[in-house]
Design a protein around this motif. Structure first.
Motif, PDB file in Angstrom:
ATOM      1  N   LEU A 197       0.824  -1.196   0.000  1.00 40.47           N
ATOM      2  CA  LEU A 197       0.000   0.000   0.000  1.00 40.47           C
ATOM      3  C   LEU A 197       0.863   1.254   0.000  1.00 40.47           C
ATOM      4  O   LEU A 197       0.565   2.225  -0.718  1.00 40.47           O
ATOM      5  CB  LEU A 197      -0.933  -0.001   1.220  1.00 40.47           C
ATOM      6  CG  LEU A 197      -1.869   1.213   1.343  1.00 40.47           C
ATOM      7  CD1 LEU A 197      -2.795   1.296   0.138  1.00 40.47           C
ATOM      8  CD2 LEU A 197      -2.673   1.124   2.635  1.00 40.47           C
ATOM      9  N   ALA A 198       1.933   1.262   0.775  1.00 41.58           N
ATOM     10  CA  ALA A 198       2.821   2.424   0.813  1.00 41.58           C
ATOM     11  C   ALA A 198       3.463   2.667  -0.552  1.00 41.58           C
ATOM     12  O   ALA A 198       3.584   3.815  -0.994  1.00 41.58           O
ATOM     13  CB  ALA A 198       3.893   2.219   1.877  1.00 41.58           C
ATOM     14  N   ALA A 199       3.853   1.597  -1.227  1.00 43.71           N
ATOM     15  CA  ALA A 199       4.455   1.750  -2.551  1.00 43.71           C
ATOM     16  C   ALA A 199       3.431   2.248  -3.568  1.00 43.71           C
ATOM     17  O   ALA A 199       3.751   3.079  -4.430  1.00 43.71           O
ATOM     18  CB  ALA A 199       5.043   0.419  -3.008  1.00 43.71           C
ATOM     19  N   ALA A 200       2.204   1.758  -3.464  1.00 47.11           N
ATOM     20  CA  ALA A 200       1.175   2.178  -4.415  1.00 47.11           C
ATOM     21  C   ALA A 200       0.808   3.644  -4.242  1.00 47.11           C
ATOM     22  O   ALA A 200       0.514   4.343  -5.222  1.00 47.11           O
ATOM     23  CB  ALA A 200      -0.069   1.311  -4.242  1.00 47.11           C
TER      24      ALA A 200
ATOM     25  N   GLY B 105      -2.295 -11.116  -5.650  1.00 45.13           N
ATOM     26  CA  GLY B 105      -3.686 -10.745  -5.882  1.00 45.13           C
ATOM     27  C   GLY B 105      -4.019  -9.391  -5.280  1.00 45.13           C
ATOM     28  O   GLY B 105      -4.687  -8.560  -5.916  1.00 45.13           O
ATOM     29  N   PHE B 106      -3.545  -9.148  -4.066  1.00 42.74           N
ATOM     30  CA  PHE B 106      -3.791  -7.851  -3.425  1.00 42.74           C
ATOM     31  C   PHE B 106      -3.114  -6.727  -4.201  1.00 42.74           C
ATOM     32  O   PHE B 106      -3.704  -5.654  -4.413  1.00 42.74           O
ATOM     33  CB  PHE B 106      -3.275  -7.891  -1.996  1.00 42.74           C
ATOM     34  CG  PHE B 106      -3.450  -6.604  -1.247  1.00 42.74           C
ATOM     35  CD1 PHE B 106      -4.701  -6.198  -0.799  1.00 42.74           C
ATOM     36  CD2 PHE B 106      -2.356  -5.783  -0.993  1.00 42.74           C
ATOM     37  CE1 PHE B 106      -4.863  -5.004  -0.108  1.00 42.74           C
ATOM     38  CE2 PHE B 106      -2.506  -4.588  -0.305  1.00 42.74           C
ATOM     39  CZ  PHE B 106      -3.765  -4.196   0.138  1.00 42.74           C
ATOM     40  N   ALA B 107      -1.871  -6.951  -4.642  1.00 41.74           N
ATOM     41  CA  ALA B 107      -1.162  -5.934  -5.409  1.00 41.74           C
ATOM     42  C   ALA B 107      -1.859  -5.650  -6.736  1.00 41.74           C
ATOM     43  O   ALA B 107      -1.962  -4.494  -7.160  1.00 41.74           O
ATOM     44  CB  ALA B 107       0.283  -6.373  -5.657  1.00 41.74           C
ATOM     45  N   HIS B 108      -2.347  -6.693  -7.387  1.00 39.63           N
ATOM     46  CA  HIS B 108      -3.059  -6.511  -8.661  1.00 39.63           C
ATOM     47  C   HIS B 108      -4.336  -5.705  -8.459  1.00 39.63           C
ATOM     48  O   HIS B 108      -4.614  -4.761  -9.219  1.00 39.63           O
ATOM     49  CB  HIS B 108      -3.380  -7.876  -9.258  1.00 39.63           C
ATOM     50  CG  HIS B 108      -4.159  -7.806 -10.538  1.00 39.63           C
ATOM     51  ND1 HIS B 108      -5.545  -7.817 -10.559  1.00 39.63           N
ATOM     52  CD2 HIS B 108      -3.746  -7.706 -11.841  1.00 39.63           C
ATOM     53  CE1 HIS B 108      -5.966  -7.739 -11.801  1.00 39.63           C
ATOM     54  NE2 HIS B 108      -4.901  -7.673 -12.598  1.00 39.63           N
ATOM     55  N   ASP B 109      -5.111  -6.058  -7.459  1.00 40.48           N
ATOM     56  CA  ASP B 109      -6.363  -5.327  -7.207  1.00 40.48           C
ATOM     57  C   ASP B 109      -6.078  -3.879  -6.819  1.00 40.48           C
ATOM     58  O   ASP B 109      -6.801  -2.961  -7.220  1.00 40.48           O
ATOM     59  CB  ASP B 109      -7.157  -6.017  -6.097  1.00 40.48           C
ATOM     60  CG  ASP B 109      -7.632  -7.403  -6.515  1.00 40.48           C
ATOM     61  OD1 ASP B 109      -7.678  -7.673  -7.729  1.00 40.48           O
ATOM     62  OD2 ASP B 109      -7.943  -8.215  -5.619  1.00 40.48           O
ATOM     63  N   LEU B 110      -5.033  -3.680  -6.045  1.00 41.05           N
ATOM     64  CA  LEU B 110      -4.661  -2.327  -5.642  1.00 41.05           C
ATOM     65  C   LEU B 110      -4.243  -1.502  -6.852  1.00 41.05           C
ATOM     66  O   LEU B 110      -4.632  -0.327  -6.991  1.00 41.05           O
ATOM     67  CB  LEU B 110      -3.516  -2.403  -4.632  1.00 41.05           C
ATOM     68  CG  LEU B 110      -3.225  -1.178  -3.764  1.00 41.05           C
ATOM     69  CD1 LEU B 110      -4.442  -0.793  -2.939  1.00 41.05           C
ATOM     70  CD2 LEU B 110      -2.035  -1.460  -2.864  1.00 41.05           C
TER      71      LEU B 110
END
Length: 218
Positions: A80-83, A202-207
Motif C-alpha cells: 500500500l505504501a508503494a502504491a 492478488g492484493f497488489a493486482h487489485d490495488l
C-alpha cells in the motif's frame, strides 16, 4: 551420555570438529524452523484478516488503518505504501504512465516482502543437502582412525573392531538426523510462502487496478 562421552574422548580433532559442526547445523536449522513456523503462521492469519478488512473500508485512509491493525508482520503495508507513493519529480519514473509507475513500485515492494518471507530458506536447503555428506565424512574418518588404532595395538578381533566402527557409524546417523528435518521444513515452508505469494500478488493486482483506474478517470 556415557557413550557420547566415550565417543568424544576416543575421537581426534577432526572427528570432534565434525560433531561440533553437525551440532551447530542442527541448532541453526531448528531455530529457523521454529521461527519461520511462527512467522508464516502469523502472516497467513494477517493476510486472511487484513485483506477483507482493507477492501471493506470506506476510504484509503480507513483501509490503511485496517492494515495497521491487522498486518502485524508488515506483509501488506509495504504494498500500500508503494502504491500511494508519489514518483520523484524530473525522473524517468515520473514520465511513465500511471499504471506503469504503479506496476514498478508494487513489483519492487512485493519482491521485498517475499525476500522477508523466504529468509532462512537457503540455510535450510544448505543444511539439508550437506549434512549427510558431513556425517559420512565423519564416519569414514572415524573408521580410519579406529582401524589405525587397532592395527597399532597388534591384535585385531571382532570385539576390538565392532566397538570403534559402530561408534563411527553414529556420525552418518547424526548427519541424517540433521538433514531430514531441514529438508522437510524447506519443502513445507516453500508451499506456505507460495500460498502467501499468491495472496500478495492478488492484493497488489487489485490495488493497482483501483488506483490506476481512479487516476485515469481524474
Amino acid at each position: 551420555m556415557s557413550g557420547l562421552q566415550h565417543f568424544w574422548d576416543q575421537g581426534d580433532l577432526i572427528t570432534r570438529g565434525v560433531a561440533v559442526l553437525l551440532l551447530i547445523m542442527s541448532v541453526s536449522a531448528w531455530v529457523v524452523i521454529l521461527w519461520k513456523t511462527w512467522l508464516l503462521r502469523r502472516v497467513r492469519q494477517d493476510i486472511a484478516r487484513a485483506v477483507p478488512a482493507f477492501w471493506s473500508a470506506a476510504t484509503l485512509e480507513d483501509g490503511r488503518a485496517q492494515l495497521e491493525a491487522f498486518d502485524r508482520e508488515a506483509a501488506l503495508r509495504p504494498l500500500l505504501a508503494a502504491a500511494m507513493a508519489a514518483p520523484r519529480a524530473s525522473t524517468l519514473e515520473s514520465r511513465g504512465h500511471v499504471a506503469s509507475q504503479l506496476t514498478r513500485r508494487l513489483r519492487d515492494a512485493l519482491h521485498g516482502v517475499l525476500a522477508q518471507l523466504q529468509f532462512g530458506q537457503v540455510l535450510l536447503a544448505s543444511i539439508g543437502s550437506t549434512a549427510p555428506f558431513i556425517g559420512l565424512f565423519g564416519t569414514v574418518w572415524g573408521i580410519y582412525h579406529a582401524l589405525v588404532a587397532i592395527s597399532a595395538a597388534g591384535a585385531i578381533t571382532i570385539e576390538k573392531v565392532s566397538g570403534p566402527v559402530g561408534e563411527a557409524l553414529v556420525m552418518t546417523a547424526a548427519g541424517l538426523a540433521v538433514a531430514i528435518p531441514a529438508v522437510l521444513a524447506y519443502n513445507v515452508f516453500g508451499k506456505f510462502v507460495g500460498a502467501c505469494e499468491a495472496e500478495l500478488e492478488g492484493f497488489a493486482h487489485d490495488l493497482r487496478e483501483m488506483l490506476a483506474g481512479g487516476a485515469e478517470e481524474s
